[in-house]
Scaffold this active site. Structure first.
Site, PDB file in Angstrom:
ATOM      1  N   CYS A   2       0.845  -1.183   0.000  1.00 15.26           N
ATOM      2  CA  CYS A   2       0.000   0.000   0.000  1.00 15.26           C
ATOM      3  C   CYS A   2       0.884   1.238   0.000  1.00 15.26           C
ATOM      4  O   CYS A   2       2.106   1.149   0.077  1.00 15.26           O
ATOM      5  CB  CYS A   2      -0.901   0.006   1.227  1.00 15.26           C
ATOM      6  SG  CYS A   2      -1.957  -1.462   1.362  1.00 15.26           S
ATOM      7  N   LEU A  51      -3.686  -1.543  -1.502  1.00 15.24           N
ATOM      8  CA  LEU A  51      -3.609  -2.748  -2.319  1.00 15.24           C
ATOM      9  C   LEU A  51      -4.197  -3.867  -1.463  1.00 15.24           C
ATOM     10  O   LEU A  51      -3.621  -4.252  -0.450  1.00 15.24           O
ATOM     11  CB  LEU A  51      -2.163  -3.071  -2.696  1.00 15.24           C
ATOM     12  CG  LEU A  51      -1.973  -4.328  -3.556  1.00 15.24           C
ATOM     13  CD1 LEU A  51      -2.570  -4.131  -4.945  1.00 15.24           C
ATOM     14  CD2 LEU A  51      -0.497  -4.695  -3.658  1.00 15.24           C
ATOM     15  N   ASN A  75       1.269   0.175   5.774  1.00 17.94           N
ATOM     16  CA  ASN A  75       1.706  -0.500   4.555  1.00 17.94           C
ATOM     17  C   ASN A  75       2.411  -1.774   4.984  1.00 17.94           C
ATOM     18  O   ASN A  75       3.410  -1.715   5.708  1.00 17.94           O
ATOM     19  CB  ASN A  75       2.670   0.395   3.763  1.00 17.94           C
ATOM     20  CG  ASN A  75       3.362  -0.357   2.649  1.00 17.94           C
ATOM     21  OD1 ASN A  75       2.793  -1.250   2.039  1.00 17.94           O
ATOM     22  ND2 ASN A  75       4.611  -0.003   2.383  1.00 17.94           N
ATOM     23  N   GLY A  76       1.903  -2.932   4.580  1.00 20.93           N
ATOM     24  CA  GLY A  76       2.600  -4.165   4.922  1.00 20.93           C
ATOM     25  C   GLY A  76       1.688  -5.320   5.246  1.00 20.93           C
ATOM     26  O   GLY A  76       0.478  -5.269   4.990  1.00 20.93           O
ATOM     27  N   THR A 316      23.809  -0.413  -9.553  1.00 21.52           N
ATOM     28  CA  THR A 316      23.396  -1.817  -9.558  1.00 21.52           C
ATOM     29  C   THR A 316      21.906  -1.959  -9.281  1.00 21.52           C
ATOM     30  O   THR A 316      21.248  -2.861  -9.799  1.00 21.52           O
ATOM     31  CB  THR A 316      24.222  -2.632  -8.537  1.00 21.52           C
ATOM     32  OG1 THR A 316      23.932  -4.013  -8.700  1.00 21.52           O
ATOM     33  CG2 THR A 316      23.928  -2.227  -7.113  1.00 21.52           C
ATOM     34  N   ARG A 319      20.136  -1.214 -12.605  1.00 22.99           N
ATOM     35  CA  ARG A 319      20.339  -2.328 -13.532  1.00 22.99           C
ATOM     36  C   ARG A 319      19.370  -3.473 -13.240  1.00 22.99           C
ATOM     37  O   ARG A 319      18.813  -4.069 -14.160  1.00 22.99           O
ATOM     38  CB  ARG A 319      21.771  -2.845 -13.394  1.00 22.99           C
ATOM     39  CG  ARG A 319      22.851  -1.963 -13.952  1.00 22.99           C
ATOM     40  CD  ARG A 319      24.225  -2.551 -13.639  1.00 22.99           C
ATOM     41  NE  ARG A 319      25.327  -1.809 -14.236  1.00 22.99           N
ATOM     42  CZ  ARG A 319      26.600  -2.134 -14.092  1.00 22.99           C
ATOM     43  NH1 ARG A 319      26.930  -3.209 -13.358  1.00 22.99           N
ATOM     44  NH2 ARG A 319      27.549  -1.421 -14.660  1.00 22.99           N
TER      45      ARG A 319
END
Length: 591
Positions: A2, A51, A75-76, A316, A319
């Site tokens: 979320c 979400l 959130n979680g 990184t 990428r």
């Protein structure tokens, strides 16, 4: 995942301010496209973009206690919410959300309840009775959180930097394993495991116990009310996750709701190492496998969007984030909202190829500790934001608190690479799942060499990124890089290119300070670069920079060695934490 935004103590309480909070919260809607919520109490605002994974029908946020005097935006996922609810027999729960338990735990225990939570989370809680508030982030920093301050004295919290960067004078990355209390006005660490002190452990290796703890970590992450799958690269870590999930799926509620066939997902350039290995693992496990392809040009075209969502200029990370970002869009198009992934194993077990050069078990263990402490700036950030960009939640069983405690308590002598004893990188976890009677994986997969995600999707991906950057960044730009970017000065054209894009979206000095820097080889910290004198000439975050270790290593010649990039650094915690706000906790407790 979320998206949360909390603004507390604003001077302006007009309707225009409310509209501004809503507008800023919308910047997080990609994280939570299912519903929006906002609670206003005098000069405090708690916003939420949901979400829906657990209890999709009634778990909208913000969430409350019985009389709505305690408000929380979360959130979680709280994996032990059922056990916690059982301890709160006098409390009445209004929803089936796993996160509602936070409001009731606060009522019962005050601010000291955070270490009771088993899960990944970032949350802000407002007690309207005295207008005090607190914020907290999970132990390792799987869920992102930022903290900021407005000129009017307001305090801000947000899941992503983009929701507060324009309105805050200063902001920082909220440190993992910490909580902020308005009552004390500072941060303090709530997560104090034995390994955090970096003292060398001496517990003997117990393969069956390690296996049991990892299986438990995967099983608890099968808690979902929506379709899910596993990100399967064909490497050791994701393959173990897929194997354990497939083995235990029939025992779960989600199997009755959505079927007992595990779905797996992989992405790569056509002919890449990951695609081949992932298909072999999927065939072996009998999963419903989804293979996605992308081209180097498609990845390059997505770079600006990736950097906007992931909020970093670390080489990184970008990428590896780009293929994960593209894959997450494909996954969401299939109706899947949650995936389980293999992040964290390399940090815990010393899986990166540069660990081959660790001089002794003390330095080996201390490096793993540094790597875990910095995960929130790198792999956790990538896994969370790359998937959340498309409304997909990523769960990471290797970063389970109990599993980490067990794995980090093993005498590091067992983790060290020792070819004479037949021990390659991550031997302790490979050996734990080497079951002759009921094999988890084919032997050659179980003992496949470490391949970083940005390499495994296809070696030409990184080569293509470098070529693209070379076309857009001139030699004169690099000559003056230290004047244009005096903080974390980019040392390669690729790093400079990413920095330009980042600064376009996040131009404030506070934003660039949330990204660490420093020398690195094959994702090492700056300290580990000292393990091999040749590495200082070959600074690159790719696993192929581990000369003499990786099967497809770069040529060990000065003319062909890639220049340094802005990679992992153990010094990167300094600007992101804000030391003046942190109150150290003297005594360590097992969590």
């Amino acid at each position: 995942m979320c998206g949360i935004l909390a603004v507390l103590g604003v001077a302006d309480v007009s309707l225009a301010k409310r509209s501004r909070i809503i507008e800023l919260s919308r910047r997080l809607r990609h994280r939570g496209p299912d519903w929006s919520g906002l609670h206003c109490h005098q000069d405090c605002y708690l916003a939420h973009q949901r979400l829906a994974i657990i209890d999709p029908t009634s778990g909208d946020q913000p969430l409350y206690n019985e009389d709505k005097t305690v408000v929380v935006t979360v959130n979680g996922e709280i994996y032990n919410h059922e056990e916690l609810k059982a301890k709160l027999k006098t409390h009445e729960f209004q929803t089936g959300s796993d996160c509602e338990v936070i409001a009731h735990l606060y009522e019962e225990y005050g601010e000291e309840f955070v270490d009771m939570l088993d899960g990944m989370f970032s949350f802000v809680l407002l007690d309207t009775r005295d207008k005090s508030f607190m914020a907290a982030r999970d132990a390792i920093g799987i869920c992102p959180l930022y903290m900021g301050w407005g000129l009017d004295g307001s305090v801000w919290f947000a899941s992503e930097m983009k929701a507060l960067s324009d309105d805050c004078e200063r902001f920082i990355t909220f440190p993992p394993g910490h909580l902020y209390s308005s009552k004390t006005g500072g941060l303090r660490r709530w997560y104090n495991p034995p390994w955090f002190s970096e003292t060398i452990p001496s517990t003997p290796y117990n393969a069956l116990f390690l296996r049991e703890m990892f299986e438990k970590a995967v099983i608890k992450r099968l808690m979902t009310d929506v379709p899910f799958g596993v990100l399967l690269s064909g490497g050791l870590d994701s393959s173990l996750v897929a194997s354990v999930a497939s083995r235990h799926l029939n025992e779960t509620k989600v199997a009755r709701q959505w079927g007992n066939k595990l779905h797996t997902f992989c992405i790569g350039l056509k002919g890449s190492p990951d695609l081949k290995a992932a298909k072999e693992v999927a065939d072996y496990l009998g999963t419903v496998h989804h293979e996605f392809h992308f081209t180097v040009q498609e990845g390059i075209d997505a770079l600006e969007e990736v950097i906007y969502h992931v909020e970093t200029y670390d080489v990184t990370t970008i990428r590896a984030s780009t293929p994960m970002f593209l894959m997450s869009r494909k996954i969401k198009s299939l109706g899947v909202k949650m995936v389980i992934s293999g992040e964290g194993s390399d940090e815990i077990f010393g899986g990166y190829l540069y660990f081959h050069k660790a001089p002794n078990k003390k330095e080996f263990h201390e490096e793993t500790c540094r790597k875990i402490k910095a995960l929130h700036l790198y792999d956790c950030l990538r896994a969370n934001k790359s998937t959340s960009a498309w409304g997909v939640e990523a769960r990471v069983p290797f970063l389970d608190k109990s599993f980490i405690n067990v794995a980090m308590d093993i005498d590091p002598e067992w983790k060290m690479i020792n070819r004479d004893l037949g021990r390659i990188e991550k031997w302790v976890i490979r050996n734990a799942f080497d079951d002759e009677e009921w094999p988890y994986l084919p032997k050659h997969i179980l003992y496949r060499q470490k391949e970083q995600f940005s390499d495994g999707v296809g070696y030409s991906w990184i080569d293509g990124l470098k070529d693209h950057a070379n076309q857009h960044v001139t030699d004169s730009m690099m000559l003056n890089a230290s004047f244009v970017y005096p903080e974390n000065t980019p040392t390669t054209k690729e790093g400079y290119y990413y920095r330009m894009i980042f600064e376009k979206f996040f131009p404030k000095p506070a934003a660039r300070s949330t990204v660490p820097g420093g020398p690195s080889v094959a994702c090492s910290t700056a300290k580990a670069v000292e393990w091999d004198a040749s590495w200082s000439k070959n600074l690159d975050p790719s696993g192929r920079a581990a000369l003499g270790v990786h099967d497809a290593a770069y040529e060990d010649t000065p003319g062909e060695a890639p220049a340094s990039a802005d990679p992992v650094s153990d010094k990167g915690l300094r600007p992101a934490i804000g030391e003046s706000l942190v109150t150290p906790v003297a005594s360590a407790t097992t969590v």
